[in-house]
Design a protein around this motif. Structure first.
Motif, mmCIF file in Angstrom:
data_model
loop_
_atom_site.group_PDB
_atom_site.id
_atom_site.type_symbol
_atom_site.label_atom_id
_atom_site.label_comp_id
_atom_site.label_asym_id
_atom_site.label_seq_id
_atom_site.Cartn_x
_atom_site.Cartn_y
_atom_site.Cartn_z
ATOM 1 N N GLN A 70 0.849 -1.186 0.000
ATOM 2 C CA GLN A 70 0.000 0.000 0.000
ATOM 3 C C GLN A 70 0.893 1.248 0.000
ATOM 4 N N ALA A 71 0.311 2.325 -0.443
ATOM 5 C CA ALA A 71 1.037 3.594 -0.460
ATOM 6 C C ALA A 71 1.567 3.904 0.930
ATOM 7 N N GLY A 72 2.807 4.374 0.961
ATOM 8 C CA GLY A 72 3.462 4.648 2.234
ATOM 9 C C GLY A 72 4.313 3.500 2.739
ATOM 10 N N ARG A 122 13.498 9.083 -0.884
ATOM 11 C CA ARG A 122 12.659 7.925 -0.588
ATOM 12 C C ARG A 122 13.363 6.610 -0.913
ATOM 13 N N PHE A 123 14.156 6.597 -1.952
ATOM 14 C CA PHE A 123 14.861 5.387 -2.384
ATOM 15 C C PHE A 123 16.351 5.519 -2.091
ATOM 16 N N THR A 124 16.955 4.408 -1.695
ATOM 17 C CA THR A 124 18.395 4.376 -1.442
ATOM 18 C C THR A 124 19.009 3.178 -2.148
ATOM 19 N N ILE A 125 20.054 3.420 -2.901
ATOM 20 C CA ILE A 125 20.758 2.347 -3.583
ATOM 21 C C ILE A 125 22.022 2.009 -2.805
ATOM 22 N N SER A 126 22.324 0.730 -2.743
ATOM 23 C CA SER A 126 23.548 0.300 -2.073
ATOM 24 C C SER A 126 24.031 -0.995 -2.719
ATOM 25 N N LYS A 127 25.270 -1.325 -2.425
ATOM 26 C CA LYS A 127 25.851 -2.511 -3.035
ATOM 27 C C LYS A 127 26.755 -3.215 -2.040
ATOM 28 N N ASP A 128 26.629 -4.531 -1.996
ATOM 29 C CA ASP A 128 27.535 -5.348 -1.202
ATOM 30 C C ASP A 128 28.482 -6.033 -2.182
ATOM 31 N N SER A 129 29.675 -5.491 -2.308
ATOM 32 C CA SER A 129 30.620 -6.015 -3.290
ATOM 33 C C SER A 129 31.091 -7.417 -2.959
ATOM 34 N N THR A 130 31.075 -7.777 -1.687
ATOM 35 C CA THR A 130 31.511 -9.131 -1.304
ATOM 36 C C THR A 130 30.525 -10.184 -1.788
ATOM 37 N N LYS A 131 29.284 -9.762 -1.972
ATOM 38 C CA LYS A 131 28.239 -10.680 -2.432
ATOM 39 C C LYS A 131 27.820 -10.405 -3.866
ATOM 40 N N ASN A 132 28.429 -9.403 -4.490
ATOM 41 C CA ASN A 132 28.026 -8.997 -5.847
ATOM 42 C C ASN A 132 26.516 -8.773 -5.911
ATOM 43 N N THR A 133 26.000 -8.088 -4.915
ATOM 44 C CA THR A 133 24.557 -7.872 -4.823
ATOM 45 C C THR A 133 24.248 -6.387 -4.689
ATOM 46 N N LEU A 134 23.288 -5.963 -5.459
ATOM 47 C CA LEU A 134 22.820 -4.576 -5.461
ATOM 48 C C LEU A 134 21.471 -4.523 -4.768
ATOM 49 N N TYR A 135 21.236 -3.447 -4.034
ATOM 50 C CA TYR A 135 19.980 -3.286 -3.322
ATOM 51 C C TYR A 135 19.328 -1.951 -3.692
ATOM 52 N N LEU A 136 18.016 -1.934 -3.536
ATOM 53 C CA LEU A 136 17.272 -0.692 -3.652
ATOM 54 C C LEU A 136 16.245 -0.683 -2.526
ATOM 55 N N GLN A 137 16.484 0.133 -1.533
ATOM 56 C CA GLN A 137 15.544 0.295 -0.445
ATOM 57 C C GLN A 137 14.545 1.366 -0.849
ATOM 58 N N MET A 138 13.286 1.000 -0.880
ATOM 59 C CA MET A 138 12.241 1.908 -1.335
ATOM 60 C C MET A 138 11.282 2.176 -0.180
ATOM 61 N N ASN A 139 11.248 3.408 0.266
ATOM 62 C CA ASN A 139 10.367 3.811 1.353
ATOM 63 C C ASN A 139 9.338 4.811 0.847
ATOM 64 N N SER A 140 8.305 5.009 1.633
ATOM 65 C CA SER A 140 7.247 5.975 1.291
ATOM 66 C C SER A 140 6.774 5.770 -0.145
#
Length: 124
Positions: free
Chosen positions: A13-15, A66-84
């Motif tokens: 849901q929104a938010g 609202r969105f934050t991008i991050s990367k764990d280079s040890t795991k070769n994994t990219l993330y996108l945290q999406m809030n609100s």
């Protein structure tokens, strides 16, 4: 070859919040850029956020704060945290990696590898 697999999409849901992940595998050497794009029905694919090989991040104006991008280079994994999350964030979200030279981070043609996408639906 490089394989990218996204996960974490869903309906909220929104938010609400979601965290997308993109796992990279295959012939990966050294540091490399990665990014998130999205495409809503009837619209062009647009850049959401990216992180370059030096760790510098860029975020689209529409999601900044609202969105934050991050990367764990040890795991070769990219993330996108999406809030609100908002209904207008509804789209298929794609992970991309390995940028060519030149162009803006938000240009899809800059990236050489793409995942299949994960769907995000935000209801009002």
């Amino acid at each position: 070859q490089v394989q990218l697999v996204e996960s974490g999409g869903g309906s909220v849901q929104a938010g609400g919040s979601l965290r997308l992940s993109c796992a990279a595998s295959g012939k990966i050497y050294g540091s490399y850029c990665m990014g998130w794009f999205r495409q809503a029905p009837g619209k062009e694919r647009e850049g959401v956020a990216a992180i370059d090989r030096y760790g510098t991040t860029n975020v689209a104006v529409s999601v900044k704060g609202r969105f934050t991008i991050s990367k764990d280079s040890t795991k070769n994994t990219l993330y996108l945290q999406m809030n609100s999350l908002k209904p207008e964030d509804t789209a298929m979200y794609y992970c991309a990696a390995f940028c060519g030279s030149g162009g803006s981070w938000s240009e899809s043609r800059k990236y050489n590898y793409w995942g299949e996408g994960t769907r995000v639906t935000v209801s009002s």
